[in-house]
Write an enzyme that holds these catalytic residues in place. Sequence first.
Site, PDB file in Angstrom:
ATOM      1  N   MET A  90     -13.620  85.382  75.704  1.00  0.00           N
ATOM      2  CA  MET A  90     -12.494  85.722  76.575  1.00  0.00           C
ATOM      3  C   MET A  90     -12.974  86.124  77.974  1.00  0.00           C
ATOM      4  SD  MET A  90     -10.292  84.888  74.446  1.00  0.00           S
ATOM      5  CE  MET A  90      -8.624  85.467  74.744  1.00  0.00           C
ATOM      6  N   HIS A 109      -8.651  76.129  72.966  1.00  0.00           N
ATOM      7  CA  HIS A 109      -7.545  76.970  73.454  1.00  0.00           C
ATOM      8  C   HIS A 109      -6.334  76.749  72.545  1.00  0.00           C
ATOM      9  CE1 HIS A 109      -5.163  79.240  76.289  1.00  0.00           C
ATOM     10  NE2 HIS A 109      -4.220  78.324  76.150  1.00  0.00           N
ATOM     11  N   GLY A 143     -11.907  76.321  86.499  1.00  0.00           N
ATOM     12  CA  GLY A 143     -10.537  76.794  86.330  1.00  0.00           C
ATOM     13  C   GLY A 143     -10.317  77.278  84.903  1.00  0.00           C
ATOM     14  N   GLU A 174      -6.972  74.783  64.508  1.00  0.00           N
ATOM     15  CA  GLU A 174      -8.144  74.905  65.392  1.00  0.00           C
ATOM     16  C   GLU A 174      -9.441  74.657  64.625  1.00  0.00           C
ATOM     17  OE1 GLU A 174      -8.425  78.271  68.153  1.00  0.00           O
ATOM     18  OE2 GLU A 174      -6.323  78.701  67.777  1.00  0.00           O
TER      19      GLU A 174
HETATM   20  C1  GAR Z   1      -8.545  81.359  69.017  1.00  0.00           C
HETATM   21  O1  GAR Z   1      -7.180  81.168  68.764  1.00  0.00           O
HETATM   22  C2  GAR Z   1      -8.953  80.666  70.321  1.00  0.00           C
HETATM   23  O2  GAR Z   1      -8.326  79.430  70.501  1.00  0.00           O
HETATM   24  C3  GAR Z   1      -8.494  81.675  71.331  1.00  0.00           C
HETATM   25  O3  GAR Z   1      -8.861  82.918  70.793  1.00  0.00           O
HETATM   26  C4  GAR Z   1      -8.829  82.838  69.351  1.00  0.00           C
HETATM   27  C5  GAR Z   1     -10.179  83.278  68.815  1.00  0.00           C
HETATM   28  O4  GAR Z   1     -10.166  83.361  67.408  1.00  0.00           O
HETATM   29  N1  GAR Z   1      -9.071  81.429  72.615  1.00  0.00           N
HETATM   30  C6  GAR Z   1      -8.461  81.599  73.783  1.00  0.00           C
HETATM   31  O5  GAR Z   1      -7.334  82.057  73.886  1.00  0.00           O
HETATM   32  C7  GAR Z   1      -9.268  81.201  75.009  1.00  0.00           C
HETATM   33  N2  GAR Z   1      -8.425  81.034  76.146  1.00  0.00           N
HETATM   34  P1  GAR Z   1     -11.540  83.363  66.577  1.00  0.00           P
HETATM   35  O6  GAR Z   1     -12.433  84.430  67.214  1.00  0.00           O
HETATM   36  O7  GAR Z   1     -11.112  83.751  65.192  1.00  0.00           O
HETATM   37  O8  GAR Z   1     -12.151  81.990  66.672  1.00  0.00           O
END
Ligand code: GAR
Length: 202
Positions: A90, A109, A143, A174
């Site tokens: 993040m 994402h 970006g 995901e």
């Molecule tokens: C996931 O949903 C990922 O896509 C998101 O954070 C989560 C992490 O989960 N990422 C973002 O929002 C980046 N902009 P995880 O730590 O269990 O993989």
Amino acid sequence: RKRGAILISGGGSNMVALLEAARDPSFPVEFVAVVSDKANAGGLAKAEALGVKATVFERRTYGSKADHEQAILDHLAAEGVEFLCLAGYMRLVSGSFIRPFEGRIINIHPSLLPLFPGLHTHQRAIDAGMKVSGCTVHHVTEGMDEGPVIAQAVVPVLTGDTAEALAARVLTAEHKLYRTAVTRLFGAGTATDDRQMLISLG
Ligand code: GAR
């Protein structure tokens, strides 16, 4: 196989999905390092449990963003890393961090980019009255949540969905999509990839 690393900030469920996929020797990447910018990231212990060295680089330990990024770059170079997956990392990365990995640094994402970049994606998708949402794996550019799309998966938004319920449905997609995208990036298994995308439509 390419030597890869995964950058995380949190629970690391996408990281686990990638590490598990990479147990198959036909997967194009061998992950040799996990990096977290948070000492309390749940993913750290999971990486170690899966036999991958996990290292913490907290931003506050360094005087500047540039110093923080350089410390991570030095670590990745020492591990011989040539490919980077951001998985719930993040933090916005700068051009000088991306440059050594140009074309070999990707992110996941939880929305159908270019819709809903940034935070609170699921609530925003619900508020917009979307009937579908999903996730995107894309090349990382300077970006936020920009850069060419590599692969996307679609999931339904159900009547009465909360952000949490939608987030959980997208997160399951995901996990499939990230390994599919890495495989696609290295040019193998296109037919299977496309079938996996349809499966994630539910
Ligand atoms: C996931 O949903 C990922 O896509 C998101 O954070 C989560 C992490 O989960 N990422 C973002 O929002 C980046 N902009 P995880 O730590 O269990 O993989």
